[in-house]
Design an enzyme around this catalytic site. Structure first.
Site, PDB file in Angstrom:
ATOM      1  N   TRP A 170      -3.624   2.225  -6.166  1.00 56.77           N
ATOM      2  CA  TRP A 170      -3.365   1.868  -4.757  1.00 56.77           C
ATOM      3  C   TRP A 170      -1.937   1.405  -4.536  1.00 56.77           C
ATOM      4  CZ3 TRP A 170      -6.511   4.438  -2.169  1.00 56.77           C
ATOM      5  CH2 TRP A 170      -7.857   4.558  -2.537  1.00 56.77           C
ATOM      6  N   ASP A 188      -2.619  -6.094  -0.302  1.00 55.28           N
ATOM      7  CA  ASP A 188      -3.733  -5.185  -0.047  1.00 55.28           C
ATOM      8  C   ASP A 188      -4.980  -5.874  -0.601  1.00 55.28           C
ATOM      9  OD1 ASP A 188      -5.630  -3.193   0.014  1.00 55.28           O
ATOM     10  OD2 ASP A 188      -4.443  -1.702  -1.073  1.00 55.28           O
ATOM     11  N   LYS A 233     -15.497  -2.200   2.104  1.00 56.00           N
ATOM     12  CA  LYS A 233     -15.943  -2.810   0.855  1.00 56.00           C
ATOM     13  C   LYS A 233     -16.661  -4.135   1.109  1.00 56.00           C
ATOM     14  CE  LYS A 233     -12.872   0.246  -1.140  1.00 56.00           C
ATOM     15  NZ  LYS A 233     -11.510   0.735  -0.918  1.00 56.00           N
TER      16      LYS A 233
HETATM   17  C1  LIG Z   1     -10.425   1.522  -0.929  1.00 55.59           C
HETATM   18  C2  LIG Z   1      -9.061   1.005  -1.076  1.00 55.59           C
HETATM   19  C3  LIG Z   1      -7.965   1.554  -0.385  1.00 55.59           C
HETATM   20  C4  LIG Z   1      -8.086   2.790   0.468  1.00 55.59           C
HETATM   21  O1  LIG Z   1      -8.808   2.591   1.615  1.00 55.59           O
HETATM   22  P1  LIG Z   1      -8.969   3.738   2.711  1.00 55.59           P
HETATM   23  O2  LIG Z   1      -9.666   3.019   3.799  1.00 55.59           O
HETATM   24  O3  LIG Z   1      -9.759   4.845   2.093  1.00 55.59           O
HETATM   25  O4  LIG Z   1      -7.624   4.193   3.103  1.00 55.59           O
HETATM   26  C5  LIG Z   1      -6.735   0.964  -0.533  1.00 55.59           C
HETATM   27  N1  LIG Z   1      -6.560  -0.118  -1.316  1.00 55.59           N
HETATM   28  C6  LIG Z   1      -7.583  -0.663  -2.003  1.00 55.59           C
HETATM   29  C7  LIG Z   1      -7.344  -1.872  -2.849  1.00 55.59           C
HETATM   30  C8  LIG Z   1      -8.852  -0.124  -1.905  1.00 55.59           C
HETATM   31  O5  LIG Z   1      -9.875  -0.674  -2.594  1.00 55.59           O
END
Ligand SMILES: *Cc1c(COP(=O)(O)O)cnc(C)c1O
Length: 368
Positions: free
Chosen positions: A104, A174, A198
């Site tokens: 990521w 993030d 999530k």
């Molecule tokens: C799932 C995830 C993403 C991507 O998310 P999208 O909504 O599919 O763009 C980015 N960063 C982390 C840490 C993630 O777990």
């Protein structure tokens, strides 16, 4: 075919708390006496505006967001933030700092460097991202525009239990896969973003918490939909927002509050992670977690099955197949890492962990 709800270890979209799903089901056809579903009403109706206000208020109280931060809800997933953050917080002639800890941050790096010079502060790529770089390894740029980090690396199974010292440079985190799973101090960040799928509800909504002065850095000629200030000025109602997702996000955060807030949530998550890592570490080497102990994630537990001193992919395949049949979903590791992964977000309860541990012990006995 299952006639009951199974143990859901999906990485994302992932489990949603059952009381939240039940409440949504109850209100599905007739929301708040309107005779309509929340999906069928104007985003400018007073009923929906109240839902949006509940969502923002729940974020503010649950996470403890100070008044000098804006809370906005956008679309495009966490992945769009990989572009939106540099577009809004980047400064001409200044570098962006980034801590490389997995897939990521690699994606964030790729987007940021389209417009700015990006300095990799530290990276653990040569160690397969099985640990997080320490503060002592950092090579920070003194006047960087901001520092980008990923606080829980969903794919590699590492998570910070400390925050980098950025020497006054705004920290962008993030938190897609660990938002609302633990107590945080929002004032330590410049910006936090998280896709909802999530820990906060369904996909389609992304939460952004941004210090208001940082949102003012952006060039006013950027597309309106790509400027944080548009969402701040219009209270996330510049265009039609993902109304149902926002409703689910409100219910999910209200559920966290009703079950003791972040402190109690964090305590449950610690207990769950301890149970599962304990079972892995206590399996006499049958199951092994490749992640550095101090950096192990409470949300995404990566492990492998060993035969002698080698990981055994055939046995892992057998494990996933038998687990699925027994009602344990989502245990296959990410395609880029292999092995097994149990994602144990807020909505996965201790009972599901206990049942998984029993299944794992049984599998080890039969195949060890
Ligand atoms: C799932 C995830 C993403 C991507 O998310 P999208 O909504 O599919 O763009 C980015 N960063 C982390 C840490 C993630 O777990």
């Amino acid at each position: 075919m299952f006639t009951h709800r199974i143990h859901n270890f999906n990485a994302g979209p992932a489990a949603i708390p059952l009381p939240v799903l039940k409440k949504a089901q109850e209100e599905f056809l007739n929301f708040a006496g309107t005779g309509m579903s929340v999906m069928e009403m104007s985003h400018r109706s007073k009923e929906f505006e109240a839902v949006l206000a509940r969502a923002i208020d729940a974020v503010k109280t649950t996470l403890g967001v100070p008044d000098d931060y804006a809370i906005i809800l956008v679309q495009g997933g966490a992945s769009m933030q990989f572009s939106m953050v540099p577009m809004n917080l980047g400064i001409a002639g200044k570098k962006i700092d980034l801590i490389q800890t997995g897939a990521w941050t690699q994606k964030a790096y790729k987007e940021a460097k389209k417009h700015y010079e990006v300095n990799i502060v530290a990276s653990t790529e040569s160690e397969n991202f099985m640990r997080l770089p320490t503060q002592a390894e950092y090579k920070l740029t003194p006047d960087a525009a901001y520092v980008h980090m990923c606080e829980n690396n969903t794919i590699f199974g590492t998570e910070y239990n400390w925050l980098p010292d950025t020497k006054g440079v705004p920290l962008v985190s993030d938190m897609s896969s660990n938002i609302a799973s633990r107590v945080i101090d929002v004032s330590k960040y410049g910006l936090i973003f998280a896709g909802a799928q999530k820990n906060l509800g369904p996909s389609g909504v992304t939460l952004v918490i941004v210090r208001k002065d940082l949102a003012e850095r952006a060039d006013k000629n950027l597309p309106s939909m790509m400027q944080y200030r548009t969402y701040i000025a219009e209270n996330s109602l510049y265009n039609t927002p993902p109304t149902f997702g926002i409703y689910m996000l409100a219910l999910t955060l209200e559920h966290i509050q009703e079950t003791g807030g972040l402190k109690a949530t964090e305590a449950r998550n610690i207990a769950k992670a301890d149970t599962l890592y304990g079972a892995i570490d206590g399996s006499n080497g049958f199951y092994r977690c490749p992640v550095h102990k101090a950096d192990r994630s409470r949300m995404n537990v990566n492990y492998r099955i060993y035969k002698g001193d080698k990981a055994d992919e055939e046995l892992e395949k057998k494990f996933v197949k038998e687990a699925e049949a027994a009602g344990f979903a989502g245990l296959k590791g990410h395609r880029s890492v292999g092995g097994l992964r149990a994602s144990i977000y807020n909505a996965v309860d201790q009972n599901s962990i206990n049942e998984l541990v029993k299944f794992m012990q049984d599998f080890a006995r039969k195949n060890g």
